[in-house]
Enzyme design. Structure first.
Site, short mmCIF file in Angstrom:
data_model
loop_
_atom_site.label_atom_id
_atom_site.label_comp_id
_atom_site.label_asym_id
_atom_site.label_seq_id
_atom_site.Cartn_x
_atom_site.Cartn_y
_atom_site.Cartn_z
N LYS A 52 0.80 -1.23 0.00
CA LYS A 52 0.00 0.00 0.00
C LYS A 52 0.83 1.28 0.00
O LYS A 52 0.34 2.34 -0.39
CB LYS A 52 -0.92 0.01 1.23
CG LYS A 52 -2.02 -1.04 1.20
CD LYS A 52 -3.15 -0.65 0.29
CE LYS A 52 -4.36 -1.54 0.45
NZ LYS A 52 -5.50 -1.12 -0.40
N SER A 304 1.73 -9.89 -0.53
CA SER A 304 1.41 -8.46 -0.48
C SER A 304 1.60 -7.80 0.88
O SER A 304 1.72 -6.58 0.95
CB SER A 304 -0.03 -8.24 -0.94
OG SER A 304 -0.93 -9.00 -0.14
#
Length: 328
Positions: A52, A304
């Site tokens: 992110k 991720s």
């Protein structure tokens, strides 16, 4: 206007020096299991522990001086909030992060330590978004949503550029799928460089909003449920402007995993790859282990994020709790 390869390349220039270029390594265990080379993109080694930071850094860098002076606000399931708090702190910008009661405490604490203001609202990301809308209207804060924003998508897409440089000629990329910011950005980058490469979204069976929306042919609401892949929770927004269309047009398939399959991915990452990943980061591994994705040719899995509560991680690795207990 959808996000293109040109936007993603511009984002890479904008965030240079603000994010890590993360390693991409071969998994011997998964390569042997599948009979094809499997590479792990270690994005959980990113500065804030998740991808992110790419989108948050690009979005803040693109703000005007006036917008930066007022501050930023976002709804988050945890990782976007942490990334936005980190990027805002580097720029000296006020950040307010709105989250539901389902966000794990370890993620709340990490955001607070970065100096952001945390608001806990309701039982879903949609509830948190209502608070964001109020702050935009009343205080003039700039809203930087976790996925449906061109600068956020372009920032996440830089991950796709790295993958294609590190594994040229990749046949398939497995990407965690939630609101679609990562999947849309990565798919735009990957297919912009190599149109024949498949990009497959992986999500959880419990409350997969993008999959339900793609099946319905339009954005729809789903009940947000506790899941090991908590970072993949939340809706995509009924007024979704970008990620729904991009995922519809660019993803080759979407695969859903059970809680046990997600747990198996977390466990494999730790035991075989010596990597600690959260549920959302383990879904690519889980999909291969469950046989839900058949690979042929060089395949890349995006790990991720790593921001998992370590007591939960220990219970999963040791098999000390049921899937129902872990999800709750």
């Amino acid at each position: 206007m959808l996000v293109t390869l040109q936007h993603i390349r511009a984002a890479r220039e904008r965030i240079a020096g603000k994010v890590e270029r993360t390693p991409c390594v071969v998994s011997q265990s998964l390569s042997e299991r599948t009979g094809s080379p499997v590479h792990l993109k270690l994005e959980h080694h990113q500065t804030t522990g998740a991808f992110k930071l790419r989108g948050a850094s690009n979005a803040i860098a693109a703000l005007s001086p006036q917008e930066k002076s007022r501050g930023v606000v976002a709804a988050s399931t945890g990782n976007h909030g942490r990334a936005l708090a980190h990027a805002a702190k580097l720029e000296g910008v006020r950040a307010v992060i709105c989250m539901s009661q389902l966000v794990p405490e370890n993620k709340l604490d990490a955001i607070r330590r970065l100096g952001a203001e945390v608001r806990i609202v309701g039982n879903s990301q949609d509830d948190a978004q209502l608070q964001v809308d109020r702050l935009v209207a009343e205080e003039g804060l700039a809203m930087l949503p976790p996925f449906d924003h061109p600068d956020v998508i372009a920032g996440q897409g830089t991950l796709g550029l790295e993958i294609m440089e590190q594994v040229p000629g990749a046949a398939c990329v497995l990407v965690p799928l939630s609101g679609g910011g990562l999947a849309a950005g990565v798919a735009a980058a990957v297919k912009g460089v190599s149109p024949g490469t498949k990009v497959i979204g992986i999500s959880m069976a419990r409350g997969a909003a993008m999959k339900a929306s793609l099946d319905a042919g339009r954005p729809v609401q789903v009940e947000e449920l506790p899941t090991l892949a908590d970072s993949l929770g939340g809706g995509i927004g009924l007024d979704n402007r970008l990620t729904f269309a991009m995922c519809r047009d660019l993803l080759n398939d979407v695969v859903l995993l059970s809680e046990d399959e997600i747990a198996a991915g977390i466990r494999h990452a730790y035991e075989e790859e010596r990597e600690i990943v959260e549920g959302a980061g383990a879904v690519g591994i889980g999909a291969l282990l469950a046989g839900k994705v058949k690979v042929s040719g060089r395949t890349v899995l995006i790990l991720s994020g790593r921001n998992i509560d370590m007591s939960l991680h220990r219970r999963i690795v040791c098999g000390e709790s049921s899937a129902r207990e872990r999800a709750a």
